[in-house]
Design a protein around this motif. Structure first.
Motif, short mmCIF file in Angstrom:
data_model
loop_
_atom_site.label_atom_id
_atom_site.label_comp_id
_atom_site.label_asym_id
_atom_site.label_seq_id
_atom_site.Cartn_x
_atom_site.Cartn_y
_atom_site.Cartn_z
N CYS A 165 0.83 -1.21 0.00
CA CYS A 165 0.00 0.00 0.00
C CYS A 165 0.86 1.26 0.00
O CYS A 165 0.49 2.28 -0.58
N TYR A 166 2.03 1.18 0.65
CA TYR A 166 2.94 2.33 0.70
C TYR A 166 3.39 2.73 -0.71
O TYR A 166 3.42 3.92 -1.05
N PHE A 167 3.73 1.75 -1.52
CA PHE A 167 4.17 2.04 -2.89
C PHE A 167 3.01 2.48 -3.78
O PHE A 167 3.23 3.13 -4.81
N LEU A 168 1.79 2.15 -3.38
CA LEU A 168 0.63 2.58 -4.16
C LEU A 168 0.24 4.03 -3.90
O LEU A 168 -0.38 4.67 -4.75
N ILE A 169 0.62 4.54 -2.71
CA ILE A 169 0.19 5.90 -2.32
C ILE A 169 0.60 6.94 -3.36
O ILE A 169 -0.21 7.76 -3.79
N GLY A 170 1.87 6.93 -3.75
CA GLY A 170 2.37 7.93 -4.68
C GLY A 170 1.98 7.70 -6.13
O GLY A 170 2.21 8.55 -6.98
N ARG A 171 1.33 6.57 -6.41
CA ARG A 171 0.95 6.23 -7.78
C ARG A 171 -0.54 6.42 -8.05
O ARG A 171 -1.04 6.01 -9.09
N GLN A 172 -1.24 7.03 -7.08
CA GLN A 172 -2.67 7.23 -7.23
C GLN A 172 -2.97 8.65 -7.72
O GLN A 172 -2.52 9.62 -7.13
N ASN A 173 -3.72 8.74 -8.84
CA ASN A 173 -4.12 10.04 -9.35
C ASN A 173 -5.32 10.59 -8.59
O ASN A 173 -5.53 11.79 -8.53
N SER A 174 -6.10 9.67 -8.03
CA SER A 174 -7.28 10.06 -7.28
C SER A 174 -6.93 10.34 -5.82
O SER A 174 -6.20 9.57 -5.19
N LYS A 175 -7.45 11.45 -5.30
CA LYS A 175 -7.20 11.80 -3.91
C LYS A 175 -7.80 10.76 -2.97
O LYS A 175 -7.20 10.38 -1.96
N ALA A 176 -9.01 10.27 -3.32
CA ALA A 176 -9.69 9.28 -2.49
C ALA A 176 -8.87 8.00 -2.40
O ALA A 176 -8.73 7.40 -1.32
N LYS A 177 -8.31 7.55 -3.52
CA LYS A 177 -7.51 6.32 -3.53
C LYS A 177 -6.23 6.51 -2.72
O LYS A 177 -5.78 5.58 -2.04
N SER A 178 -5.65 7.70 -2.80
CA SER A 178 -4.44 7.99 -2.04
C SER A 178 -4.72 7.94 -0.54
O SER A 178 -3.92 7.41 0.24
N ILE A 179 -5.89 8.45 -0.14
CA ILE A 179 -6.28 8.43 1.27
C ILE A 179 -6.49 7.00 1.74
O ILE A 179 -6.01 6.60 2.82
N ILE A 180 -7.19 6.20 0.93
CA ILE A 180 -7.47 4.81 1.29
C ILE A 180 -6.18 4.02 1.44
O ILE A 180 -6.00 3.27 2.41
N CYS A 181 -5.26 4.19 0.50
CA CYS A 181 -3.97 3.49 0.55
C CYS A 181 -3.18 3.90 1.79
O CYS A 181 -2.54 3.07 2.44
N SER A 182 -3.23 5.19 2.14
CA SER A 182 -2.51 5.68 3.32
C SER A 182 -3.06 5.06 4.59
O SER A 182 -2.31 4.62 5.47
N LEU A 183 -4.39 5.00 4.69
CA LEU A 183 -5.03 4.46 5.88
C LEU A 183 -4.77 2.95 6.03
O LEU A 183 -4.48 2.47 7.13
N ILE A 184 -4.86 2.22 4.91
CA ILE A 184 -4.59 0.78 4.95
C ILE A 184 -3.13 0.52 5.30
O ILE A 184 -2.81 -0.37 6.09
N HIS A 185 -2.26 1.35 4.73
CA HIS A 185 -0.82 1.22 4.99
C HIS A 185 -0.51 1.35 6.48
O HIS A 185 0.15 0.48 7.07
N VAL A 186 -1.00 2.42 7.10
CA VAL A 186 -0.66 2.65 8.51
C VAL A 186 -1.39 1.66 9.43
O VAL A 186 -0.88 1.32 10.49
N PHE A 187 -2.57 1.19 9.02
CA PHE A 187 -3.29 0.22 9.84
C PHE A 187 -2.51 -1.08 9.96
O PHE A 187 -2.29 -1.60 11.07
N PHE A 188 -2.06 -1.61 8.83
CA PHE A 188 -1.31 -2.86 8.86
C PHE A 188 0.11 -2.66 9.39
O PHE A 188 0.70 -3.57 9.96
N LEU A 189 0.64 -1.45 9.21
CA LEU A 189 1.93 -1.13 9.81
C LEU A 189 1.82 -1.16 11.33
O LEU A 189 2.70 -1.65 12.03
N GLY A 190 0.69 -0.66 11.84
CA GLY A 190 0.44 -0.69 13.28
C GLY A 190 0.33 -2.12 13.80
O GLY A 190 0.83 -2.43 14.89
N ILE A 191 -0.32 -2.99 13.03
CA ILE A 191 -0.44 -4.39 13.43
C ILE A 191 0.93 -5.05 13.53
O ILE A 191 1.23 -5.74 14.51
#
Length: 230
Positions: A57-83
């Protein structure tokens, strides 16, 4: 007209991501401590899977043209990083109860001190020092490999002393990198980057903070391990 990034926007997003990491890490820490005390492979499996998802998800964050997709990737990234962070912390806590609290407190203190130094301008990193940090990162790779090789031989007093010294160097370097992250975010905002880029800047800051915590955790573990053998 595209909106520009702001310090307030990066700050609020960083706090949101930090809260999500702490929440998922705390939940993971409690679950691992209660149900996987006799299964270290359980720690390894959950940590590995969550890290893979987080990195993807981290590598997907910078490759998203959509703001919504960038937000979703960021949230998923940090959630599983926290786990993954929670499972790793639970494993260390299993060997030395209280070690996580010490490392969290130390990370917060270091972060606040360097943030204060950055805001007040009492400590600055020039271009020559940035080049030094870049070159020293290569040395860190060699140090890390050496530490892994030394660890294979077992934790004797001599080996632990070497590991403590080397890990102390890594902690210092990681702290300076965190300061460099502050400078990077400032430069990007001052350059007028787009509003959607705030998520990437926030993730960048969070990764530096988590990296510092992990290195402090390793250092304190080596210190505790050495004290236990006396």
């Amino acid at each position: 007209m595209n909106q520009k990034s702001s310090y307030l926007g990066v700050t609020l997003k960083s706090l949101l991501l930090l809260f999500l990491v702490i929440l998922s890490a705390f939940a993971s820490l409690k679950v691992m401590s209660n149900f996987l005390k006799d299964s270290e492979w359980g720690y390894v499996l959950i940590t590995f899977v969550s890290l893979v998802i987080s990195v993807f998800c981290y590598f997907l964050i910078g490759r998203q043209n959509s703001k919504a997709k960038s937000i979703i990737c960021s949230l998923i990234h940090v959630f599983f990083l926290g786990i993954s962070l929670g499972t790793v912390s639970a494993l260390f806590e299993l060997y030395f109860p209280g070690i996580v609290s010490i490392c969290v407190f130390s990370t917060i203190i270091i972060f606040l001190v360097f943030l204060t130094l950055f805001i007040t301008g009492l400590f600055k990193i020039n271009s020559k020092f940035l080049k030094f940090l870049s070159l020293f990162s290569l040395v860190l790779i060699v140090i890390t490999i050496y530490m892994l090789i030394v660890s294979i031989k077992g934790f004797t007093d001599e080996v632990l002393t070497i590991l403590i010294v080397l890990e102390s160097i890594i902690v210092i370097f990681t702290t300076l990198e965190l300061y460099q992250d502050f400078e990077y975010v400032k430069n990007e905002i001052d350059a007028g980057c787009e509003k959607s880029y705030e998520w990437q800047l926030s993730v960048h800051l969070l990764m530096g903070l988590i990296n510092l915590y992990v290195e402090i955790l390793r250092l304190v573990y080596f210190i505790f391990e050495k004290k236990k053998r006396k």
